[in-house]
Design a protein around this motif. Sequence first.
Motif, PDB file in Angstrom:
ATOM      1  N   PRO A 169       2.167   7.390  -4.528  1.00  0.00           N
ATOM      2  CA  PRO A 169       2.451   7.670  -3.106  1.00  0.00           C
ATOM      3  C   PRO A 169       3.370   6.614  -2.465  1.00  0.00           C
ATOM      4  O   PRO A 169       3.308   5.436  -2.829  1.00  0.00           O
ATOM      5  CB  PRO A 169       1.060   7.635  -2.459  1.00  0.00           C
ATOM      6  CG  PRO A 169       0.108   7.923  -3.570  1.00  0.00           C
ATOM      7  CD  PRO A 169       0.720   7.282  -4.789  1.00  0.00           C
ATOM      8  N   THR A 212       3.369   1.830   2.452  1.00  0.00           N
ATOM      9  CA  THR A 212       2.184   2.136   1.647  1.00  0.00           C
ATOM     10  C   THR A 212       1.592   0.848   1.092  1.00  0.00           C
ATOM     11  O   THR A 212       2.325  -0.059   0.688  1.00  0.00           O
ATOM     12  CB  THR A 212       2.575   3.114   0.517  1.00  0.00           C
ATOM     13  OG1 THR A 212       3.103   4.296   1.125  1.00  0.00           O
ATOM     14  CG2 THR A 212       1.386   3.471  -0.361  1.00  0.00           C
ATOM     15  N   HIS A 218       5.410  -2.830  -2.343  1.00  0.00           N
ATOM     16  CA  HIS A 218       6.400  -1.763  -2.143  1.00  0.00           C
ATOM     17  C   HIS A 218       7.725  -2.331  -1.625  1.00  0.00           C
ATOM     18  O   HIS A 218       8.794  -1.875  -2.033  1.00  0.00           O
ATOM     19  CB  HIS A 218       5.835  -0.687  -1.219  1.00  0.00           C
ATOM     20  CG  HIS A 218       4.802   0.165  -1.897  1.00  0.00           C
ATOM     21  ND1 HIS A 218       5.024   1.472  -2.268  1.00  0.00           N
ATOM     22  CD2 HIS A 218       3.539  -0.133  -2.307  1.00  0.00           C
ATOM     23  CE1 HIS A 218       3.936   1.954  -2.861  1.00  0.00           C
ATOM     24  NE2 HIS A 218       3.010   0.992  -2.898  1.00  0.00           N
TER      25      HIS A 218
HETATM   26 CU    CU Z   1       6.408   2.745  -1.494  1.00  0.00          CU
END
Ligand code: CU
Length: 387
Positions: A169, A212, A218
């Motif tokens: 995700p 996220t 990320h």
């Molecule tokens: Cu990400």
Amino acid sequence: MESTTAPPRRPRASDTVSGAFWMVATLLLGFAVGLVGLLALLMWSDARDARDAAAGPSAAVSEAGSSTAGHALADHNVALPIESFAGVVPDNAAELAEAHAAYDAALPPAPAGDVVEVNMVLKDMTVEIAPGVEYNTWAFDGHGAPGPIVHVREGQTVEMTLTNGGAIPHSIDFHAARIAPNVAFKDVAPGKSISFRFTASDPGVYMYHCGTKPVLAHIANGMYGAIVVRPKAGLPVVDNEYVLVGSEWYLNGDGIEQPASLDMAKARARTADWVTFNGYANQYVTHPLTAKPGDTTRFWVVAAGPTNNVNFHVVGAMLDRAWVNGDMTQYQRNVQTVVVPAGGGAVFDVKVDKEGLYPFVSHAFADVDLGQVGLLKVGNPKGASTH
Ligand SMILES: [Cu+2]
């Protein structure tokens, strides 16, 4: 009349023994308190590691199924020494740097109309972050890092669609938006898309990034970019406009024989291997940004981090106008260095009259050493750069 004051008593052997006893007892008590404190600290640290391993960054990073998977275990050993791959490049690095196509820093034009559609497909891909050094990124729209430059006008509506072509995700968080993040910035499962709209009501230059958890991972894996919101009231006319996104990379290998992935312990310890403008170390030293003598050049700068600021400075020049923190309602004049905080942006106009090579840097010089330097080439100067 007898004095009520007792005569001074001579110390006796038993006093000395008793004094020594209390001294030792006090010392032992001191050690005991220290030991209990240390044990408590160790237990707290263990509990924290266990929690992290169960639900935190390690678990989520391991989901990627890439070579970061081993880190669920490695994260327990966050103690130094951390192995650095700073500056490690193959022998033909100079040749590779020449061959590398630099990220196009030129600000693209803002589209016309009331609504600007922005579509990005997220891809897992390997990119070069320094000459001969490859890294496994999660890339917005297949750009590597940073993602594409988004340029809109104040008052336009941005219609954003993110499609997740990756393995885990992801999401997209625009700092330029006033919007409920739990609705717009929520996670998108692999193979799915999300769309949302916001009005670009606040001019400036902003970061966008994946939000996220763990966000550190990320962003460190390349999920960031810049959006420029041009003020309705206009800006002084300039000759060149460039966008620079500062960021740093934390590698679990040198990336030469095989691509490196994220080393989460290094990211937490803030020990970057490479620090870059627009994702690739020193790329604008090899392929300078250009201007003509007498030109004013505008730099739209974002510090994506995940953790480092950019202490923006142009060697041999002044920041003639500095919209600090991207506050487009006022600017400072003739300043030397401005901090662009991680997660922030700023805009700088730099007028250079004389031909030459003008390095732009983060003046935190450890970052220059790790690759966060470029050149503004004014005219066609002879000779090499000083920085
Ligand atoms: Cu990400």
